[in-house]
Each structure stands twice: as C-alpha cells, then as structure tokens.
Design a protein around this motif. Structure first.
Motif, PDB file in Angstrom:
ATOM      1  N   SER A 273      36.638 -48.468   2.418  1.00  0.00           N
ATOM      2  CA  SER A 273      37.525 -49.492   1.886  1.00  0.00           C
ATOM      3  C   SER A 273      37.380 -50.763   2.720  1.00  0.00           C
ATOM      4  O   SER A 273      37.720 -50.776   3.901  1.00  0.00           O
ATOM      5  N   LYS A 274      36.871 -51.819   2.073  1.00  0.00           N
ATOM      6  CA  LYS A 274      36.746 -53.091   2.806  1.00  0.00           C
ATOM      7  C   LYS A 274      38.122 -53.651   3.105  1.00  0.00           C
ATOM      8  O   LYS A 274      38.382 -54.163   4.183  1.00  0.00           O
ATOM      9  N   SER A 275      39.033 -53.513   2.152  1.00  0.00           N
ATOM     10  CA  SER A 275      40.348 -54.128   2.349  1.00  0.00           C
ATOM     11  C   SER A 275      41.147 -53.419   3.437  1.00  0.00           C
ATOM     12  O   SER A 275      41.921 -54.048   4.145  1.00  0.00           O
ATOM     13  N   LEU A 276      40.961 -52.114   3.601  1.00  0.00           N
ATOM     14  CA  LEU A 276      41.733 -51.374   4.601  1.00  0.00           C
ATOM     15  C   LEU A 276      40.916 -51.057   5.851  1.00  0.00           C
ATOM     16  O   LEU A 276      41.470 -50.586   6.845  1.00  0.00           O
ATOM     17  N   GLY A 277      39.614 -51.285   5.798  1.00  0.00           N
ATOM     18  CA  GLY A 277      38.778 -51.103   6.991  1.00  0.00           C
ATOM     19  C   GLY A 277      38.658 -49.658   7.442  1.00  0.00           C
ATOM     20  O   GLY A 277      38.670 -49.371   8.645  1.00  0.00           O
ATOM     21  N   MET A 278      38.564 -48.741   6.497  1.00  0.00           N
ATOM     22  CA  MET A 278      38.423 -47.328   6.878  1.00  0.00           C
ATOM     23  C   MET A 278      37.771 -46.554   5.737  1.00  0.00           C
ATOM     24  O   MET A 278      37.761 -47.016   4.594  1.00  0.00           O
ATOM     25  N   THR A 279      37.224 -45.376   6.088  1.00  0.00           N
ATOM     26  CA  THR A 279      36.685 -44.501   5.070  1.00  0.00           C
ATOM     27  C   THR A 279      37.830 -43.687   4.480  1.00  0.00           C
ATOM     28  O   THR A 279      38.633 -43.111   5.214  1.00  0.00           O
ATOM     29  N   ARG A 280      37.925 -43.676   3.156  1.00  0.00           N
ATOM     30  CA  ARG A 280      38.989 -42.951   2.476  1.00  0.00           C
ATOM     31  C   ARG A 280      38.381 -42.074   1.395  1.00  0.00           C
ATOM     32  O   ARG A 280      37.193 -42.166   1.112  1.00  0.00           O
ATOM     33  N   SER A 281      39.178 -41.216   0.810  1.00  0.00           N
ATOM     34  CA  SER A 281      38.629 -40.432  -0.278  1.00  0.00           C
ATOM     35  C   SER A 281      39.511 -40.512  -1.500  1.00  0.00           C
ATOM     36  O   SER A 281      40.715 -40.797  -1.430  1.00  0.00           O
ATOM     37  N   VAL A 282      38.901 -40.301  -2.654  1.00  0.00           N
ATOM     38  CA  VAL A 282      39.588 -40.402  -3.940  1.00  0.00           C
ATOM     39  C   VAL A 282      39.160 -39.202  -4.782  1.00  0.00           C
ATOM     40  O   VAL A 282      37.994 -38.825  -4.780  1.00  0.00           O
ATOM     41  N   TYR A 283      40.126 -38.569  -5.441  1.00  0.00           N
ATOM     42  CA  TYR A 283      39.836 -37.457  -6.346  1.00  0.00           C
ATOM     43  C   TYR A 283      39.578 -38.011  -7.742  1.00  0.00           C
ATOM     44  O   TYR A 283      40.272 -38.946  -8.187  1.00  0.00           O
ATOM     45  N   VAL A 284      38.587 -37.453  -8.410  1.00  0.00           N
ATOM     46  CA  VAL A 284      38.214 -37.910  -9.750  1.00  0.00           C
ATOM     47  C   VAL A 284      38.046 -36.689 -10.647  1.00  0.00           C
ATOM     48  O   VAL A 284      37.359 -35.732 -10.274  1.00  0.00           O
ATOM     49  N   TYR A 285      38.677 -36.715 -11.800  1.00  0.00           N
ATOM     50  CA  TYR A 285      38.485 -35.654 -12.806  1.00  0.00           C
ATOM     51  C   TYR A 285      37.574 -36.178 -13.902  1.00  0.00           C
ATOM     52  O   TYR A 285      37.805 -37.267 -14.429  1.00  0.00           O
ATOM     53  N   THR A 286      36.532 -35.422 -14.218  1.00  0.00           N
ATOM     54  CA  THR A 286      35.724 -35.736 -15.392  1.00  0.00           C
ATOM     55  C   THR A 286      35.929 -34.624 -16.417  1.00  0.00           C
ATOM     56  O   THR A 286      36.057 -33.448 -16.052  1.00  0.00           O
ATOM     57  N   PRO A 287      35.974 -34.991 -17.698  1.00  0.00           N
ATOM     58  CA  PRO A 287      36.332 -33.993 -18.726  1.00  0.00           C
ATOM     59  C   PRO A 287      35.190 -33.020 -18.999  1.00  0.00           C
ATOM     60  O   PRO A 287      34.043 -33.274 -18.601  1.00  0.00           O
ATOM     61  N   PRO A 288      35.489 -31.913 -19.679  1.00  0.00           N
ATOM     62  CA  PRO A 288      34.461 -30.927 -20.027  1.00  0.00           C
ATOM     63  C   PRO A 288      33.287 -31.612 -20.728  1.00  0.00           C
ATOM     64  O   PRO A 288      33.500 -32.479 -21.579  1.00  0.00           O
ATOM     65  N   GLY A 289      32.077 -31.237 -20.358  1.00  0.00           N
ATOM     66  CA  GLY A 289      30.898 -31.787 -21.021  1.00  0.00           C
ATOM     67  C   GLY A 289      30.355 -33.046 -20.381  1.00  0.00           C
ATOM     68  O   GLY A 289      29.288 -33.531 -20.745  1.00  0.00           O
TER      69      GLY A 289
ATOM     70  N   VAL B 218      42.964 -50.188  -4.430  1.00  0.00           N
ATOM     71  CA  VAL B 218      42.692 -49.546  -5.733  1.00  0.00           C
ATOM     72  C   VAL B 218      41.864 -50.474  -6.622  1.00  0.00           C
ATOM     73  O   VAL B 218      40.859 -50.069  -7.207  1.00  0.00           O
ATOM     74  N   VAL B 219      42.281 -51.731  -6.695  1.00  0.00           N
ATOM     75  CA  VAL B 219      41.599 -52.664  -7.603  1.00  0.00           C
ATOM     76  C   VAL B 219      40.262 -53.136  -7.018  1.00  0.00           C
ATOM     77  O   VAL B 219      39.268 -53.240  -7.740  1.00  0.00           O
ATOM     78  N   GLY B 220      40.237 -53.383  -5.719  1.00  0.00           N
ATOM     79  CA  GLY B 220      39.054 -54.014  -5.117  1.00  0.00           C
ATOM     80  C   GLY B 220      38.043 -53.064  -4.509  1.00  0.00           C
ATOM     81  O   GLY B 220      36.872 -53.422  -4.350  1.00  0.00           O
ATOM     82  N   ASP B 221      38.472 -51.854  -4.153  1.00  0.00           N
ATOM     83  CA  ASP B 221      37.545 -50.914  -3.509  1.00  0.00           C
ATOM     84  C   ASP B 221      37.326 -49.642  -4.331  1.00  0.00           C
ATOM     85  O   ASP B 221      36.200 -49.216  -4.529  1.00  0.00           O
ATOM     86  N   VAL B 222      38.419 -49.038  -4.806  1.00  0.00           N
ATOM     87  CA  VAL B 222      38.269 -47.798  -5.577  1.00  0.00           C
ATOM     88  C   VAL B 222      37.593 -48.096  -6.925  1.00  0.00           C
ATOM     89  O   VAL B 222      36.666 -47.406  -7.345  1.00  0.00           O
ATOM     90  N   ARG B 223      38.057 -49.136  -7.592  1.00  0.00           N
ATOM     91  CA  ARG B 223      37.539 -49.429  -8.940  1.00  0.00           C
ATOM     92  C   ARG B 223      36.024 -49.654  -8.936  1.00  0.00           C
ATOM     93  O   ARG B 223      35.306 -49.012  -9.734  1.00  0.00           O
ATOM     94  N   PRO B 224      35.481 -50.496  -8.047  1.00  0.00           N
ATOM     95  CA  PRO B 224      34.013 -50.647  -8.040  1.00  0.00           C
ATOM     96  C   PRO B 224      33.284 -49.336  -7.732  1.00  0.00           C
ATOM     97  O   PRO B 224      32.221 -49.074  -8.296  1.00  0.00           O
ATOM     98  N   LEU B 225      33.841 -48.519  -6.848  1.00  0.00           N
ATOM     99  CA  LEU B 225      33.228 -47.218  -6.570  1.00  0.00           C
ATOM    100  C   LEU B 225      33.135 -46.394  -7.857  1.00  0.00           C
ATOM    101  O   LEU B 225      32.073 -45.856  -8.197  1.00  0.00           O
ATOM    102  N   ILE B 226      34.242 -46.305  -8.567  1.00  0.00           N
ATOM    103  CA  ILE B 226      34.284 -45.503  -9.799  1.00  0.00           C
ATOM    104  C   ILE B 226      33.309 -46.068 -10.825  1.00  0.00           C
ATOM    105  O   ILE B 226      32.576 -45.323 -11.479  1.00  0.00           O
ATOM    106  N   GLU B 227      33.292 -47.391 -10.944  1.00  0.00           N
ATOM    107  CA  GLU B 227      32.455 -48.003 -11.979  1.00  0.00           C
ATOM    108  C   GLU B 227      30.976 -47.958 -11.608  1.00  0.00           C
ATOM    109  O   GLU B 227      30.109 -48.072 -12.476  1.00  0.00           O
TER     110      GLU B 227
END
Lengths: 362, 362
Positions: B137-153, B231-240
């Motif tokens: 996370s650039k905004s928080l200056g630390m490594t963080r983790s995020v859980y992501v669910y992807t649907p069946p298939g 969430v908007v500046g670091d998590v979102r680009p990771l997900i996208e």
C-alpha cells in the motif's frame, strides 16, 4: 451482569482492559500480558518458547488483574505460544492478531526481528498469491479445502509452473504452512533472491474430519492411506484443472512435516510416475516397511531428490536417523539434513527452504 | 513439570484431556465443554449465544476438571462464542477448529443445522475460490493483504466479472467475511439458485495496523479516510491488474458491516464515478454530514441502490433509522432493511445476501 451483553458489547469485550501483548523490546526481551483478574495461575507455554525459557514460565499479576512476564533476550526468529490459565489447555493470546488456527489448541505467533530480515519476514519483493480452493472429495465424500500458493507474476503470465505438494503435521490444518509456516513469504524471498525456481505450492488438509473428537476409529496407517487417495485422486485433478501447472513427474514434488512428512514419503514411494522428489521434515516413518522393499538402484533411478530432515533435539531424531541409515545402507542418493532445534517450525522452515531451493532447477 | 515440554509434547497439549466441544444434539441443544481443572469460574459468552441464553451462562465442573453446560434448543443458524475463565477476556474453544481469528479476542464458530440447509452452509453446488493477495500500500506504507472471492468457473472462463467491495467491522480482520461471514458459501449458493449474478468479492483490511495496541492516535474519521485512500488507490488497482474484473461504475459496488458499513458509505458517496451501489449493514454513520449535503435528486441520479440495514435489537438501530429517515426526507430511493437480531453476523449475512442479489442484474 448489566444489560451490556444484550447490546453486543459485553463486559468481557471491554477492550480498554486489553493489555499490549506481546511487546518486543529493543534488546529482544519480550513481555507477554494477559488480563485475567480471577485466575490463580497463568503460564506462558509453547514449544519454542519453552525451549528458550527452560520450561513453562509463570506470569505474575498486578493490582489491575493483568498478568505479565518478560523473557529473553530471544534469538531472532518466529515463536508460537499460548497461555495456560489455571491448569487448562493453552489458549491463544487475545491481544495478538497473529495466530495458528489449529485443529485444536490454537496458538499465537510472534516474530522477533534480528539485524537482517528473517527468511519468513515480508520484504520489498514481488508477492505471490495464496488461494483457497474448495473441492468435493470423491474418495472422502465431503467438501474440503486446499491452500495454493502461486508465485509473483502468475496472474499476468500464461506460463505453466512446477508444483510442490506440501503437507502439514498432526493437529494442524490446511492453512498451517501459510499462517504459521509462512511458506508463501519464504518462497517470495527465495524467488526474489534467485535461490528457487518459481513454483506452485499445494497445501491440502491431511486429517479426515475437522474436529479431533469426530475422528473415525481407524489406524494411523489407514488414515494416511485415505489422505493419499484424496491428494492423488481428488486434489491433484482440481489443481491441474484450475491452475496453470506442469503435469509431468519431473515438475511435481511432495513434502511435508511430521505426520505430513510420513504421508509425503508414502505418496512419493507409491507414485514414482507422478513425483520425482520427496521430502520428509521430522516426518513420521510409517512408510518404512515399503522403503525397505525398494532397492537403492531403483530409488536412484526413480527420484531426483530424497530428503530426510530433523532437528537434533527432536524426540523423533533417532527414528529419522534410522531412515537415513537405511538409505545409506542401500546406497540410495539422499540428503539427511540435521539442524539445531526440536519438533518445531524453525526446523521445518529451514528444511522447506533448502528442499524447495533444489527443486525444478533444470 | 516433567521433561515433556522439552520433547515438544507438553502436558498442556495432552489431547486425551480434550473434551468434545461443542456437541450438537439432535434436539438442537448444544453442550459446550472446557478442560480447566484449576479454574474457579467458566462462562460461555458470545453475542448471539448470550441472546439465546439470556446472558453469559456458567459452566459446572466435573471430577475430571472438565467444565460443561448444555444450552438451547438453539434456533438453526450460526453462532460465535468463547469461554471467559476466571473473569478474563473471552478465549476460543480449544476443541473447536472453526473460529474467527479476530484482531483481538478470537472467538469460536458453531453452526446449528436446521431442516433445510442454512444460506451459509456448504451444499453440492459449484464452489468459488478465495484468494489472499498481498500488496504494497503506497498510501499506508506497508504490505497488506486482501481476500478476494471469485465465483465458480472463474478459472476456466475468460469472462470479466462485476465487483463488490465488502468491508468488515471494528475488531475484525480481512478474512472475517470468509471465516465467519461465509460470504463465499453464501455467494456459491445464491449463484447456484439463480438468485445472484456471478461476481467477485473484494475484502480489504480496514484497520491501519495489525495489533490494537499499535493503533496510531487519530480520530475515527481520519482512520476511515486513510482506509478509503487505501481501498480506492491501492486495493482497486491491484484487483484490476490481477483479476478479470469489469471496471465501469455500473459493475462496481461497495458495502460493509458496522465500522465497514460507514466506510463503505463514505467511499461510495465520495466516488460516484467508481461506485453505482452502496450498502451499510448496521453501519457507523460518520458519513452523515456529507449525506446531508447531497440532495435527493442527485442521489437518485448517481446510485442504483442505496441500502441501509439494521437488526431491530441493534443498539445502533435508532441511529441507522435516522439515516433512513434522512433519505426519506430527501426523497432519495433506498432500501431500509430491518430484521430481528442485534449487532450480529446473522443480520449482516441476511443483508449481504439480499443486497448482493440485487446487484448487476441488468
């Protein structure tokens, strides 16, 4: 008891009473604290902690009901610990969010940093991803889950990767190599340092049911065999369907710790068509009779790497050494990796790091 | 203390002393047990359990040092609970492998089955995958983790999916919607029943640091704002970058429970260019001043779905109702979903199910 419980903020959830624990001091001494005003005895317990403190260490209570003890200086590294209150089974430290959610007897996790980063500590290197895949095990007749590590860049790449199946020990769950073993972070660091080939780690659940109390009555050998069927017949097809993996034997290995080390040896010995390397870290040796039957030349022809590891203070050290002796007697190529330590994570992490570093290098 | 500790099999790990707990009887009464021979008082505690048992329930000790209590019959559903020993902060049940590894005060998890499967119970339907992505996370200056669910298939497909960002409450961690909320299982079931569009769930960590004791001194509003940036500046680009997601506002929603519900509202109100639907389940209402500034026509033009939910016994019910009243006064389209229950998971799961079912349907 006031109406607080009805409001979802019960007295036992009063976080103002939550002491800081653990607190790591600059000299690597560590203070552990627990709020337990009515307790008569609180012990700090945990295999590595016990070894460092020469046994369970008693905490003392202050006038606010907070028990504490300072231990160390501790060697840099990771430790698991818990509190035993009034003679009970150990509980995790409620103030510490890092823990091992074990099958039973959950413990807390602590990293004591040193002058240089630990192998299992996050560094500013590319990070892999951990996946939790659910699957319906035909052989066991239930839905189970398996943890999978993919290396940095997996999502952006179209490459296929080699696979190491990595099994946990008795009492642990499928997340153990991640939540406590930190195999994902170790792999990220090894790959960044050019010390290991990028690979996928597959971490199945190696008990038949979730709760220890529900365990079906059968021998350990029969349970190992059922897990072997699940890993080979149910987990493997899932992985090979859902992940980009190489499926020839040269790009598949299996290893594990303690109970999982024994299962890994069984799986590898039974399936030379699937696995080219096998690692047992302080492993159980229920596979010994089968190993005795195979001659050394056959082992040398079938396996690139046979690895037996054990901490020198492990109560199972001598048993593991008899396996190394047997391989010696057969003139079978192998590594017998001994290192200081008991039946503990630092030994398993060291074995994992060195074993993984030798896989899939050509 | 014998030499057992040195062998890695300390007395406190004697699993023969581990009683079965919890034991669910056919009539839906449940027996809870804890081995604690020296304890003076053991209480069964936990918000839903307390509501069902009319307060913390005392266990009684047998001559082997095992404390027990039988409660219920309990309504079919899921419960979180723990034991408070001698006035201490609650601990999880050491015999139960299912738990919520909270930021502090970990709890155990129990499902009481009914005549038909619970929404959060595994069924024989295709399963999605849960991923744990690490990011810097650039905004928080630390490594963080995020859980992501992807649907069946997801793994076999090349399609892009809509995304719901789903935030946890205070005291919880990024795995809460999975380990306790079972949002992955609920989604699998909704999708199998044709009740929800296949979607990706993104579950970031909504506290600034891991341990409560390390929390930087700042206002809750400032902390919310820092999480919003992450969430908007670091998590979102990771997900996208790492997941196949649709990136237009019509295919992005944000929701959360308690603290996370408030943050979700803030994020959604600040970023109509990114989010088309917002849900707050028993949410904090720190966003209220901003909501007051926006007129109803603007809200109606910007958002497809504004959702405010609360249990009728939630201590924050009246506060959440003032938000619904405010939206009414503005003539802003919204759902105010009330249902029996306090500030507890069953209410959040119900809100999540119904909210998710209305997203991305056209």
């Amino acid at each position: 008891m006031p109406a607080a419980w009805a409001q979802g903020t019960a007295a036992w959830e009063d976080q103002t009473k939550l002491p800081r624990s653990p607190e790591i001091h600059p000299d690597r001494t560590v203070t552990f604290r627990l709020f337990a005003p009515g307790a008569r005895e609180v012990l700090l317990v945990g295999t590595q902690i016990d070894a460092a403190t020469h046994g369970p260490k008693a905490l003392t209570k202050d006038d606010k009901g907070v028990w504490s003890v300072t231990v160390g200086p501790l060697e840099p590294g990771s430790y698991v610990y818990g509190f035993s209150v009034d003679g009970g089974i150990k509980s995790p430290d409620p103030a510490n969010p890092d823990m091992e959610p074990r099958r039973w007897g959950q413990t807390s996790y602590l990293e004591v940093p040193g002058d240089k980063p630990l192998a299992q500590q996050r560094r500013a290197v590319p990070h892999g991803t951990v996946h939790i895949s659910a699957y319906d095990s035909k052989s066991l007749g239930m839905t189970r889950s398996v943890y999978v590590y993919t290396p940095p860049g997996y999502e952006q790449s179209t490459a296929k990767y080699p696979v190491l199946y990595l099994l946990h020990g008795a009492g642990q769950t499928e997340d153990a190599w991640i939540s406590i073993g930190r195999a994902n972070i170790i792999m990220d660091n090894l790959i960044a340092d050019g010390k290991a080939a990028p690979m996928i780690l597959v971490m199945p659940y190696c008990h038949l049911v979730r709760a220890w109390a529900d365990e079906p009555k059968m021998s350990s050998a029969a349970a190992d065999e059922a897990i072997e069927k699940d890993v080979v017949g149910d987990v493997r097809p899932l992985i090979e369907g859902d992940y980009r993996v190489l499926t020839d034997r040269d790009h598949r290995a299996v290893a594990g710790l303690s109970m999982g080390g024994g299962i890994a040896m069984s799986i590898g010995l039974h399936h030379p068509e699937l696995f080219s390397s096998i690692g047992s870290f302080s492993g159980s040796v229920r596979y010994r009779p089968e190993l005795e039957k195979v001659d050394g030349a056959a082992l040398n022809a079938k396996y690139k790497l046979l690895w037996v590891g054990s901490g020198t203070e492990d109560p199972h050290f001598d048993t593991n050494k008899t396996i190394a002796d047997l391989l010696d007697a057969k003139q079978a190529r192998h590594v017998f990796r001994t290192s200081p330590g008991a039946h503990v994570w630092p030994v398993w992490q060291l074995n994992f790091s060195e074993f993984a570093a030798r896989l899939f290098r050509n």
